[in-house]
Enzyme design. Structure first.
Site, PDB file in Angstrom:
ATOM      1  CG  ASN A   1      20.950 -16.362  16.175  1.00  0.00           C
ATOM      2  OD1 ASN A   1      20.883 -16.901  15.063  1.00  0.00           O
ATOM      3  ND2 ASN A   1      20.651 -16.995  17.300  1.00  0.00           N
TER       4      ASN A   1
ATOM      5  CB  SER B   1      -4.348  -1.703 -27.363  1.00  0.00           C
ATOM      6  OG  SER B   1      -5.128  -2.815 -27.760  1.00  0.00           O
TER       7      SER B   1
ATOM      8  CB  SER C   1      18.539 -17.785   3.422  1.00  0.00           C
ATOM      9  OG  SER C   1      19.701 -17.846   4.225  1.00  0.00           O
TER      10      SER C   1
ATOM     11  CD  GLN D   1      16.968 -18.641   6.209  1.00  0.00           C
ATOM     12  OE1 GLN D   1      17.964 -18.831   6.891  1.00  0.00           O
ATOM     13  NE2 GLN D   1      16.438 -19.575   5.448  1.00  0.00           N
TER      14      GLN D   1
ATOM     15  CB  THR E   1     -14.627  17.288  -2.386  1.00  0.00           C
ATOM     16  OG1 THR E   1     -15.851  17.909  -2.777  1.00  0.00           O
ATOM     17  CG2 THR E   1     -13.637  18.364  -1.934  1.00  0.00           C
ATOM     18  CG  HIS E   2     -17.535  13.760  -2.284  1.00  0.00           C
ATOM     19  ND1 HIS E   2     -17.775  12.832  -1.302  1.00  0.00           N
ATOM     20  CD2 HIS E   2     -17.489  14.960  -1.653  1.00  0.00           C
ATOM     21  CE1 HIS E   2     -17.893  13.443  -0.131  1.00  0.00           C
ATOM     22  NE2 HIS E   2     -17.720  14.737  -0.313  1.00  0.00           N
TER      23      HIS E   2
ATOM     24  CG  ASN F   1      -3.384   1.116 -22.807  1.00  0.00           C
ATOM     25  OD1 ASN F   1      -4.422   1.755 -23.010  1.00  0.00           O
ATOM     26  ND2 ASN F   1      -3.147  -0.069 -23.337  1.00  0.00           N
TER      27      ASN F   1
ATOM     28  CE1 TYR G   1      17.362 -15.412  13.164  1.00  0.00           C
ATOM     29  CE2 TYR G   1      17.452 -17.734  13.747  1.00  0.00           C
ATOM     30  CZ  TYR G   1      17.401 -16.739  12.791  1.00  0.00           C
ATOM     31  OH  TYR G   1      17.381 -17.078  11.454  1.00  0.00           O
TER      32      TYR G   1
END
Ligand code: ARG
Length: 469
Positions: free
Chosen positions: A121, A288, A34, A333, A166-167, A296, A328
């Site tokens: 641990n 673009s 790790s 890990q 709303t909606h 964008n 553990y």
């Protein structure tokens, strides 16, 4: 026959190799190591080791001479790491064993005594908690900065009218300042979640050792104090095995991202020419390669996308923990990469968002125009009739008919002449046009939590107080 310990030594440097007949394969070495990602815990690992060895010395478990050598060695290692001179070795598995091995190479037997009464641990959980505590503080500071941007923008637009939806259909007029402050509130709760999670992060696992505690006369309170923890984890099995503190942090992070994904979605819609409510500064956008006219909104789009990534990390951590027997297990890990990426993603998102809001240009006219279309003040007309004595349900029906009439005519309610409005209710008189205007509608919602400009001003004052505290 070759001596077994010699054989192990000749094959590998691993600290636990004494028990094994053969070294792990290269593939397994890579699979189980790790260090590539947990090396970012190095400073916290050293901090924890310094506190642990100081306690071992104070308790007479190791000599003060050894404590001094360990401190000297660890500080040198810290400098090597900070200077980028430390050689991280995959065959030493993780950050803990890399540092311990280097320490032993430097100071000999004293280095080998550091791990007395400790296990990787409880060590790893301590390291992660120290790291995450610092991250939680950074996140809270990042949220505060973003809230500041929001309040500044809200202040500039405390009375800017826009349609509330709303909606995603025009519902009622709101002020843009009020709309923005909704996000201030969400982030306020988010910050509170991080400070609350911090309390549970800030507990010391060290002393739990592998799982059952240790037979040495340790002083856990001393280590906790030394490292700035609020207290110790009360059960050794729990201390080494649970990662709920990391899950909580990630859940809080996923909620921040979810809130920002909503904000992003609105910025994306609003910056589309169809809405044209806002213009996002060029530095947050891209063009673009084929369509020359395009601008964008990449940053909000990426925030929206990265929300999926952080939510995914939350799922990963929950799934990682699920059904793990005490105590553990190596599964744990796997907590680090999702957790690290959650922190990195969240912190940079908060930073970029605070900056992006400072570069937003607001098109008040477009907002206003949109608010006057779509019958945003229809509810105001119904409320007007109620105040004149019509029961609300009847008023609702009257206004619905008036709206239908206006739709047929292709105009707004406020464009209908008084005589035409009066066909729907005899209670309508000249003063109706006041409530049909945007300003009249906005100003009338004048209570705590309402959208009236006067209320937005007060909400801003409250928000500023919170941020100054
Ligand atoms: N690298 C390990 C982790 O991240 C450290 C703990 C290893 N403990 C053990 N008994 N193998 O969880």
């Amino acid at each position: 026959m070759q001596d077994k310990s010699d054989l192990a030594k000749s094959n590998t440097d691993k600290v636990w190799s004494g028990r094994f007949n053969e070294p792990v394969s290269e593939l397994v070495k890579r699979y189980t190591a790790s260090v590539d990602f947990d090396k970012r815990l190095a400073t916290f690992d050293i901090q924890g080791s310094l506190a642990h060895s100081k306690m071992l010395g104070a308790q007479g478990i190791i000599s003060q001479e050894d404590v001094a050598k360990i401190a000297q060695g660890l500080n040198e290692i810290l400098q090597e790491i900070e200077a980028g001179q430390f050689e991280w070795r995959l065959d030493l598995e993780d950050v803990h064993l890399n540092i311990e091995k280097r320490l032993t190479d430097k100071i000999g037997d004293a280095g080998k005594r550091l791990h007395t009464g400790r296990s990787r641990n409880d060590q790893v959980s301590t390291d992660v908690r120290l790291w995450l505590r610092a991250v939680a503080d950074d996140v809270i500071a990042g949220i505060r900065k973003l809230q500041n941007s929001i309040v500044d923008l809200a202040e500039a637009h405390f009375d800017t009218a826009m349609p509330g939806f709303t909606h995603l259909q025009v519902a009622q007029p709101v002020t843009f300042g009020h709309h923005l402050l909704a996000y201030f509130e969400m982030l306020q709760r988010d910050a509170a979640r991080f400070s609350d999670a911090r309390k549970r992060i800030n507990r010391l696992p060290l002393g739990a050792a592998a799982l059952a505690g240790t037979s040495y006369p340790i002083d856990r309170e001393m280590v906790a104090k030394e490292l700035g923890f609020d207290g110790v984890c009360e059960n050794s099995l729990d201390a080494v095995s649970d990662r709920d503190f990391a899950i909580e942090f990630t859940a809080a992070a996923a909620l921040v991202m979810t809130h920002l994904s909503r904000f992003s979605e609105e910025l994306i819609l609003w910056s589309s020419p169809r809405f044209a409510f806002v213009d996002i500064a060029d530095r947050f956008c891209t063009g673009s390669s084929i369509m020359p006219q395009k601008k964008n909104p990449d940053v909000p789009e990426l925030v929206r996308g990265k929300t999926g990534r952080v939510t995914g990390h939350l799922m990963a951590l929950l799934t990682l923990m699920k059904s793990q027997p005490l105590a553990y297990n190596k599964d744990n890990q796997e907590d680090k990469e999702p957790l690290f990426d959650t922190a990195d993603t969240l912190l940079v998102t908060l930073e970029i968002y605070a900056d992006m809001l400072r570069g937003i240009k607001v098109n008040k006219e477009a907002m206003r125009k949109a608010a006057t279309e779509g019958f945003a003040t229809a509810t105001d007309l119904a409320d007007y009739l109620v105040k004149k004595g019509t029961p609300f349900r009847d008023a609702h029906e009257v206004v619905a008919l008036a709206v239908r009439h206006a739709v047929d005519k292709g105009c707004d309610l406020s464009d209908l002449p008084l005589a035409e409005l009066q066909k729907f209710s005899a209670q309508i008189s000249e003063d109706v046009y006041q409530v049909l205007t945007l300003e009249g509608s906005l100003a009338s919602r004048n209570h705590v939590g309402g959208t009236a400009p006067a209320q937005v001003k007060q909400a801003i004052a409250r928000a500023r107080k919170v941020l100054a505290a």
